[in-house]
Design a protein around this motif. Structure first.
Motif, short mmCIF file in Angstrom:
data_model
loop_
_atom_site.label_atom_id
_atom_site.label_comp_id
_atom_site.label_asym_id
_atom_site.label_seq_id
_atom_site.Cartn_x
_atom_site.Cartn_y
_atom_site.Cartn_z
N VAL A 68 0.82 -1.21 0.00
CA VAL A 68 0.00 0.00 0.00
C VAL A 68 0.85 1.26 0.00
CG1 VAL A 68 -0.23 0.35 2.51
CG2 VAL A 68 -2.14 0.91 0.99
N THR A 69 2.12 1.16 0.40
CA THR A 69 3.00 2.34 0.38
C THR A 69 3.92 2.36 -0.83
OG1 THR A 69 4.64 1.17 1.75
CG2 THR A 69 3.02 2.53 2.90
N ALA A 70 3.74 1.43 -1.75
CA ALA A 70 4.58 1.41 -2.95
C ALA A 70 4.35 2.66 -3.78
CB ALA A 70 4.28 0.17 -3.79
N ARG A 71 5.41 3.11 -4.43
CA ARG A 71 5.36 4.35 -5.20
C ARG A 71 4.33 4.28 -6.32
NH1 ARG A 71 10.95 5.91 -7.51
NH2 ARG A 71 11.38 5.86 -5.27
N ARG A 72 4.20 3.12 -6.92
CA ARG A 72 3.29 2.98 -8.06
C ARG A 72 1.85 2.70 -7.66
NH1 ARG A 72 6.53 -1.39 -11.54
NH2 ARG A 72 6.81 -2.21 -9.44
N ASN A 73 1.59 2.61 -6.35
CA ASN A 73 0.24 2.33 -5.89
C ASN A 73 -0.55 3.63 -5.80
OD1 ASN A 73 -2.10 1.54 -4.59
ND2 ASN A 73 -1.06 0.16 -3.19
N PRO A 74 -1.60 3.80 -6.59
CA PRO A 74 -2.35 5.07 -6.55
C PRO A 74 -3.12 5.29 -5.26
CG PRO A 74 -3.47 3.47 -7.93
CD PRO A 74 -2.16 2.84 -7.56
N SER A 75 -3.30 4.24 -4.46
CA SER A 75 -4.09 4.36 -3.22
C SER A 75 -3.20 4.45 -1.98
CB SER A 75 -5.04 3.17 -3.09
OG SER A 75 -4.31 1.95 -3.04
N LYS A 76 -1.94 4.90 -2.14
CA LYS A 76 -1.04 4.91 -1.00
C LYS A 76 -1.45 5.91 0.08
CE LYS A 76 2.31 7.76 -3.57
NZ LYS A 76 1.87 7.40 -4.94
N LEU A 77 -2.29 6.89 -0.26
CA LEU A 77 -2.77 7.83 0.75
C LEU A 77 -3.66 7.14 1.78
CD1 LEU A 77 -3.58 10.99 -1.40
CD2 LEU A 77 -1.56 10.54 -0.02
N ALA A 78 -4.18 5.99 1.43
CA ALA A 78 -5.03 5.23 2.36
C ALA A 78 -4.22 4.24 3.19
CB ALA A 78 -6.12 4.49 1.58
N ALA A 79 -2.90 4.36 3.19
CA ALA A 79 -2.04 3.41 3.90
C ALA A 79 -2.38 3.28 5.38
CB ALA A 79 -0.57 3.82 3.72
N PRO A 80 -2.60 4.37 6.13
CA PRO A 80 -2.92 4.20 7.56
C PRO A 80 -4.16 3.35 7.80
CG PRO A 80 -2.36 6.48 7.08
CD PRO A 80 -2.50 5.79 5.76
N PHE A 81 -5.16 3.50 6.96
CA PHE A 81 -6.40 2.74 7.16
C PHE A 81 -6.22 1.28 6.75
CE2 PHE A 81 -7.32 7.18 6.19
CZ PHE A 81 -8.04 7.55 7.32
N ALA A 82 -5.49 1.04 5.67
CA ALA A 82 -5.25 -0.34 5.23
C ALA A 82 -4.42 -1.10 6.26
CB ALA A 82 -4.56 -0.34 3.87
N VAL A 83 -3.37 -0.47 6.77
CA VAL A 83 -2.51 -1.13 7.75
C VAL A 83 -3.26 -1.31 9.07
CG1 VAL A 83 -0.37 -0.95 9.06
CG2 VAL A 83 -0.41 -0.26 6.66
N GLY A 84 -4.01 -0.30 9.49
CA GLY A 84 -4.76 -0.42 10.74
C GLY A 84 -5.79 -1.53 10.70
N LEU A 85 -6.51 -1.66 9.60
CA LEU A 85 -7.49 -2.74 9.47
C LEU A 85 -6.80 -4.10 9.45
CD1 LEU A 85 -9.98 -1.21 6.87
CD2 LEU A 85 -10.38 -1.62 9.30
N THR A 86 -5.64 -4.17 8.79
CA THR A 86 -4.89 -5.43 8.76
C THR A 86 -4.46 -5.84 10.16
OG1 THR A 86 -4.09 -4.92 6.54
CG2 THR A 86 -2.92 -6.63 7.76
#
Length: 308
Positions: free
Chosen positions: A164-182
């Motif tokens: 989710v934090t990869a440079r080519r991932n367009p949804s990296k701004l949602a990283a805190p929510f993706a990691v928190g849910l995981t």
């Protein structure tokens, strides 16, 4: 003769500041993670402990992620090192800061437990929130089963973080929510099998203030998650996500390049030598001045009789 002097390049956020952010974020995670497990009352608190921990990760990443990237977990830092996203010296600083922050967080909860009149043995209370296997697991899960769960869970967590934090991932701004849910869903599994945290820093902090068996079993909760992190890091290294960000670091609420860490050396090396050279007044005098053309006003020329 033109003389040039080199201007200092932008070094971005200092390593000390990033390490401090890691320590503070890890302290936040441990205070909530251990505190909720120790003092939770299912009848009075409808929110599960795993969801509370996941929301804490999201909040910590939103608050401190712009400084350090928001690891707060040695497994995530090791995953970044294996994937080639950060330098060894930065990783070592992160690991040390995470352990310090986790110990301070556990110490704070331990101090609170000592103030409760009805608790005579604070270490026994911490046993209820400490990772364990065998007889110290809720379902008596043996060491092999706990190891498999820790390896798999850490690999999934680090994989989600790196993806989710990869440079080519367009949804990296949602990283805190993706990691928190995981984190929330993994803790739901881990707590039912032995209070597994998939976080060596948190496991260390709780083991230090628990009974002696917790320290004896602590090795597993370092080896297994780091193995899982290394597996995820190797996979993402194969994806080609290893090139550091080659731009001078600029402090802003959220870096445009996502949550990838950039070391001070990377930021300094990214400034071209030619861009760091500033001409002296002697060099400026060698440049011929540009003659300014007078302003032309057609209306004034017409009424002055210059144009007819």
């Amino acid at each position: 003769m033109t003389t040039t002097v080199s201007a200092p390049s932008s070094r971005g956020t200092r390593l000390l500041a990033r390490a401090s952010a890691e320590a503070l974020g890890t302290l936040f995670l441990v205070v909530i993670g251990l505190g909720v497990l120790i003092f939770i009352n299912p009848q009075a608190v409808p929110m599960p402990a795993s969801l509370a921990s996941g929301l804490t990760v999201t909040a910590a990443m939103l608050a401190f992620g712009y400084l350090s990237g928001g690891h707060f977990n040695p497994a995530i830092t090791v995953g970044h090192l294996v994937a080639g996203r950060m330098k060894l010296v930065d990783g070592a600083a992160y690991l040390g800061a995470q352990i310090v922050g986790a110990l301070l967080g556990a110490l704070a909860i331990f101090a609170v437990v000592r103030t409760v009149p009805g608790i005579t043995d604070s270490r026994t209370v911490f046993d209820t929130a400490t990772s364990g296997f065998g007889t110290h697991s809720s379902f008596q899960v043996p060491v092999t089963g706990v190891m498999l769960i820790e390896v798999l869970g850490a690999a999934l967590l680090v994989g989600v973080f790196l993806g989710v934090t990869a440079r080519r991932n367009p949804s990296k701004l949602a990283a805190p929510f993706a990691v928190g849910l995981t984190v929330a869903v993994l803790l739901q599994l881990g707590q039912s099998t032995g209070n597994l945290a998939f976080n060596p820093a948190r496991a260390t902090a709780s083991a230090i203030f628990s009974s002696s068996w917790a320290v004896e079993q602590l090795w597993l909760f370092w080896v297994a998650p780091l193995v899982g992190a290394a597996i995820a890091g190797l996979i993402f290294r194969g994806f080609g996500e290893t090139t550091p960000v080659a731009v001078a670091e600029v402090e802003e609420p959220l870096p445009a390049d996502g949550w990838e860490e950039k070391s001070d050396d990377d930021a300094e090396a990214a400034v071209p030598e030619s861009a760091a050279e500033v001409s002296t007044p002697a060099a400026e005098s060698a440049v011929a001045p540009v003659e300014e053309k007078p302003d032309v006003d057609p209306a004034r020329d017409f009424f002055d009789g210059k144009r007819g």
